[in-house]
Design a protein around this motif. Structure first.
Motif: not given
Length: 240
Positions: A161-166, A187-195
């Motif tokens: 649920d990290s709000p840091s998205v890029h 589109d912007p995603v956090n590290f968890h989604t990208f990983a």
């Protein structure tokens, strides 16, 4: 998710002709993934021209390799304000920036980080301390961080649920080192989604974050050449 899995796994299963790039949807987000057969394709890292000037972008890179052409390119590691690589950088067997093993600020210092290592016939993502112990013979190498996936597991510091998205980009490699999959979020995603994209869709046991916000992709097969006002540092590309 099913569409994304079918799309990207088909890329892994089949032989790529130079580079195969496709768009995929995962967890409500758009990604573009480019698959390279490292055993047959001319996959290289780039940073400076013959005079030592930073290339900085696709136009200068295309001029550098002419009359050959680029089948694909992407930014491939973090850099200082003067475009020096933040961590290890090796080009054609020559180390121009040293390995950094200590914890530090920012995403690069969010340990574990890692090294993208290329030989003439392989591409591997290696965690930094493992690289330091093994010191493999990389023809080209770029250190970045954090690691996204390590041995099939997500980086332990990532929060769902990290709000840091890029906008983010990175690379994952197959266990045998034969295949490299480069991905960028559209589109912007956090590290968890990208990983999870690398772990669950691309199925790469090891994956490395290259950068965020300035992430760019050159994919002529998709008629795509991302533009930015700031010059890039290290880049990766396939020459054909």
């Amino acid at each position: 998710m099913i569409r994304a899995l079918a799309c990207v796994l088909a890329l892994i299963a089949g032989k790529a002709t130079a580079v195969t790039c496709n768009d995929a949807t995962f967890d409500g987000h758009s990604f573009t993934a480019c698959t390279v057969d490292a055993t047959t394709e001319d996959l290289r890292l780039f940073h400076r021209d013959a005079s030592g000037q930073v290339l900085g972008g696709w136009n200068a890179l295309s001029t550098q390799i002419a009359p050959q052409s680029l089948a694909f390119a992407m930014n491939a590691g973090m850099y200082h304000d003067d475009r020096r690589a933040v961590g290890l950088f090796i080009k054609d067997g020559v180390e121009t920036a040293p390995l950094v093993t200590q914890k530090g600020p920012g995403n690069f210092g969010l340990l574990p980080n890692g090294v993208f290592c290329l030989t003439d016939t392989s591409a591997r993502v290696i965690e930094t301390l493992a690289y330091d112990r093994q010191r493999p013979a990389c023809r080209d190498a770029s250190q970045s961080g954090p690691m996204l996936v390590i041995g099939g597991k997500l980086h332990p510091r990532f929060l769902a649920d990290s709000p840091s998205v890029h906008i983010r980009n990175g690379v994952g490699t197959s266990a045998d080192g034969h295949t490299a999959i480069f991905a960028i979020s559209n589109d912007p995603v956090n590290f968890h989604t990208f990983a999870r994209f690398f772990r669950d869709v691309a199925k790469t046991p090891d994956a490395l974050f290259f950068d965020g916000s300035i992430s760019r992709l050159y994919a002529p097969a998709l008629h795509r050449a991302d533009f930015g006002f700031a010059a890039l540092g290290p880049m990766v590309g396939v020459v054909q």
